[in-house]
Design an enzyme around this catalytic site. Structure first.
Site, PDB file in Angstrom:
ATOM      1  N   ASN A  11       0.844  -1.204   0.000  1.00 10.18           N
ATOM      2  CA  ASN A  11       0.000   0.000   0.000  1.00 10.18           C
ATOM      3  C   ASN A  11       0.872   1.243   0.000  1.00 10.18           C
ATOM      4  O   ASN A  11       2.056   1.184   0.354  1.00 10.18           O
ATOM      5  CB  ASN A  11      -0.861   0.080   1.278  1.00 10.18           C
ATOM      6  CG  ASN A  11      -1.916  -1.006   1.353  1.00 10.18           C
ATOM      7  OD1 ASN A  11      -2.381  -1.490   0.329  1.00 10.18           O
ATOM      8  ND2 ASN A  11      -2.287  -1.384   2.554  1.00 10.18           N
ATOM      9  N   GLY A  39       1.587  -1.135   3.698  1.00 17.69           N
ATOM     10  CA  GLY A  39       1.001  -2.434   3.338  1.00 17.69           C
ATOM     11  C   GLY A  39       1.649  -3.483   4.233  1.00 17.69           C
ATOM     12  O   GLY A  39       2.871  -3.556   4.309  1.00 17.69           O
ATOM     13  N   LYS A  40       0.814  -4.296   4.872  1.00 17.37           N
ATOM     14  CA  LYS A  40       1.367  -5.233   5.859  1.00 17.37           C
ATOM     15  C   LYS A  40       2.391  -6.179   5.232  1.00 17.37           C
ATOM     16  O   LYS A  40       3.424  -6.480   5.813  1.00 17.37           O
ATOM     17  CB  LYS A  40       0.243  -6.012   6.540  1.00 17.37           C
ATOM     18  CG  LYS A  40      -0.648  -5.089   7.377  1.00 17.37           C
ATOM     19  CD  LYS A  40      -1.713  -5.833   8.139  1.00 17.37           C
ATOM     20  CE  LYS A  40      -2.782  -4.875   8.665  1.00 17.37           C
ATOM     21  NZ  LYS A  40      -2.282  -3.822   9.539  1.00 17.37           N
ATOM     22  N   ASN A  43       5.564  -4.170   4.342  1.00 13.21           N
ATOM     23  CA  ASN A  43       6.266  -3.784   5.576  1.00 13.21           C
ATOM     24  C   ASN A  43       7.054  -4.969   6.137  1.00 13.21           C
ATOM     25  O   ASN A  43       8.191  -4.820   6.601  1.00 13.21           O
ATOM     26  CB  ASN A  43       5.269  -3.304   6.640  1.00 13.21           C
ATOM     27  CG  ASN A  43       4.494  -2.066   6.205  1.00 13.21           C
ATOM     28  OD1 ASN A  43       4.895  -1.374   5.283  1.00 13.21           O
ATOM     29  ND2 ASN A  43       3.381  -1.795   6.882  1.00 13.21           N
ATOM     30  N   LEU A 221       1.226  -8.399  22.297  1.00 11.97           N
ATOM     31  CA  LEU A 221       0.429  -7.683  23.292  1.00 11.97           C
ATOM     32  C   LEU A 221       0.822  -6.214  23.403  1.00 11.97           C
ATOM     33  O   LEU A 221       0.629  -5.586  24.442  1.00 11.97           O
ATOM     34  CB  LEU A 221       0.589  -8.380  24.662  1.00 11.97           C
ATOM     35  CG  LEU A 221       0.320  -9.893  24.662  1.00 11.97           C
ATOM     36  CD1 LEU A 221       0.781 -10.532  25.964  1.00 11.97           C
ATOM     37  CD2 LEU A 221      -1.166 -10.183  24.429  1.00 11.97           C
ATOM     38  N   ALA A 250       4.148  -1.646  13.790  1.00 12.23           N
ATOM     39  CA  ALA A 250       4.946  -2.309  14.836  1.00 12.23           C
ATOM     40  C   ALA A 250       4.772  -3.832  14.744  1.00 12.23           C
ATOM     41  O   ALA A 250       5.738  -4.593  14.863  1.00 12.23           O
ATOM     42  CB  ALA A 250       4.530  -1.805  16.211  1.00 12.23           C
ATOM     43  N   GLY A 251       3.530  -4.257  14.495  1.00 12.62           N
ATOM     44  CA  GLY A 251       3.274  -5.695  14.344  1.00 12.62           C
ATOM     45  C   GLY A 251       3.976  -6.263  13.120  1.00 12.62           C
ATOM     46  O   GLY A 251       4.465  -7.398  13.132  1.00 12.62           O
ATOM     47  N   ASP A 252       4.030  -5.487  12.052  1.00 12.17           N
ATOM     48  CA  ASP A 252       4.698  -5.953  10.826  1.00 12.17           C
ATOM     49  C   ASP A 252       6.204  -6.106  11.062  1.00 12.17           C
ATOM     50  O   ASP A 252       6.818  -7.076  10.602  1.00 12.17           O
ATOM     51  CB  ASP A 252       4.460  -4.969   9.678  1.00 12.17           C
ATOM     52  CG  ASP A 252       2.975  -4.778   9.397  1.00 12.17           C
ATOM     53  OD1 ASP A 252       2.202  -5.721   9.658  1.00 12.17           O
ATOM     54  OD2 ASP A 252       2.603  -3.688   8.945  1.00 12.17           O
ATOM     55  N   SER A 291       9.947   3.077   9.451  1.00 18.35           N
ATOM     56  CA  SER A 291      10.292   2.905  10.871  1.00 18.35           C
ATOM     57  C   SER A 291      11.029   1.602  11.165  1.00 18.35           C
ATOM     58  O   SER A 291      11.507   1.384  12.276  1.00 18.35           O
ATOM     59  CB  SER A 291       9.015   2.951  11.716  1.00 18.35           C
ATOM     60  OG  SER A 291       8.258   1.762  11.534  1.00 18.35           O
TER      61      SER A 291
HETATM   62  O1  RIB Z   1       0.243  -2.540   9.601  1.00 20.61           O
HETATM   63  C1  RIB Z   1       0.326  -1.247   9.102  1.00 20.61           C
HETATM   64  C2  RIB Z   1      -0.125  -1.218   7.675  1.00 20.61           C
HETATM   65  O2  RIB Z   1      -1.501  -1.515   7.614  1.00 20.61           O
HETATM   66  C3  RIB Z   1       0.014   0.123   6.997  1.00 20.61           C
HETATM   67  O3  RIB Z   1       1.262   0.295   6.381  1.00 20.61           O
HETATM   68  C4  RIB Z   1      -1.166   0.150   6.043  1.00 20.61           C
HETATM   69  O4  RIB Z   1      -0.796   0.204   4.706  1.00 20.61           O
HETATM   70  C5  RIB Z   1      -1.990  -1.091   6.364  1.00 20.61           C
HETATM   71  O5  RIB Z   1      -1.725  -2.111   5.486  1.00 20.61           O
END
Ligand code: RIB
Length: 299
Positions: A11, A39-40, A43, A221, A250-252, A291
């Site tokens: 994305n 985009g997850k 990322n 968490l 952060a999760g990615d 990031s």
């Molecule tokens: O996890 C964050 C992502 O969620 C963002 O970069 C956004 O594009 C969505 O996919």
């Protein structure tokens, strides 16, 4: 060199900083505007690359400016765009993001070309990637592609990591084909129907997934760290305390780092500790891919 396959979304993130989120019907004058690569899937792929892995990234973009920028940016990161396919007559995926004063976010995604990543396309790409044992995916692409990946992983002896974000009810058959599932608290609750708020809740949630056939469960968490469980081990890792600027991705970052650590042969505790460190650095910076830390920063 560790090798990882990432299958998922790309994305462009349109981000506005704001002190607080707007209420329905309210126009709010916010702060700075940023355009980030996101985009997850992308990322996680970029994070895995920055962690030192050779990454094969399977994704779809539109035949437009954002799609071209996405491909250029991935190439600058050293990630091959051979499997980042252009879709005619589709826009690229877009995410509208607001980040408040506490670093929390709201995200609305227009999937665009991500919605056209079919099982057939994924299969064709996978046929050209012989080696990696670890495949990482999320839920911003069609569920048919995820179901295909799950069957493929089981048949070919690959280890499939599913980061179930954004969460929705999954076909039952997927669970028994997963090496690892990594939901956050909201996703875990949505998938299991169980509360995921307290220390007592975490083993119950993990057991729910294990009973469905998932081999290992890792609950992320946020500032409370993470909880891991499989049939022989339970591991609780605390997060480092940091001043969060933007928690987007952060999760990615956690998932991308974790996949690389596992592909390098680290044990669960080592891998989760590395991923936790990477995620805690990412929340101190603005943006999604922007990031993600480099491996040299995780000393
Ligand atoms: O996890 C964050 C992502 O969620 C963002 O970069 C956004 O594009 C969505 O996919």
């Amino acid at each position: 060199m560790a090798q990882v396959i990432v299958v998922g979304s790309s994305n462009t993130d349109l981000v506005v900083k704001t002190d607080r989120f707007p209420k329905p019907g309210e126009t709010l004058v916010g702060g700075d505007f940023f355009l980030f690569q996101g985009g997850k899937g992308a990322n996680q792929a970029v994070t895995a690359g920055r962690m030192g892995a050779e990454v094969s990234f399977i994704s779809r973009v539109g035949n437009d400016l954002f799609g071209r920028q996405t491909r250029e940016s991935l190439e600058k990161e050293g990630i091959s765009t051979r499997f980042v396919l252009e879709e005619e007559n589709k826009s690229s995926g877009i995410a509208l993001i607001t980040v408040n004063g506490q670093g929390e976010n709201t995200i609305v995604v227009a999937p665009g070309a991500n919605a056209s990543l079919t099982p057939a396309t994924v299969q064709t790409c996978l046929n050209s990637i012989p080696n990696p044992r670890f495949i990482l995916c999320q839920l911003e692409i069609p569920i048919d592609a995820i179901s295909f990946l799950a069957s493929y992983a089981q048949k070919e002896g690959k280890k499939l990591i599913l980061n179930p974000a954004p969460a929705f009810e999954l076909p039952e058959s997927i669970y028994q084909q997963l090496f690892l599932i990594t939901p956050n608290e909201t996703e875990a609750s949505l998938l299991t129907g169980l509360a995921c708020n307290t220390e007592e809740d975490y083993p119950k949630i993990a057991q729910w997934f294990i009973n469905k056939g998932v081999q290992q469960v890792l609950l992320t968490l946020g500032e409370k760290g993470s909880y891991f469980q499989n049939s022989i081990q339970k591991i609780r890792v605390q997060a480092q305390k940091v001043a969060a600027v933007d928690t987007t991705a952060a999760g990615d970052v956690f998932n991308g780092s974790l996949a690389v650590a596992l592909a390098e042969g680290m044990n669960w505790e080592e891998a989760i500790t590395l991923a936790t460190k990477a995620a805690s650095i990412s929340v101190t910076r603005m943006g999604a891919q922007a990031s993600a830390p480099f491996r040299s920063e995780l000393v």
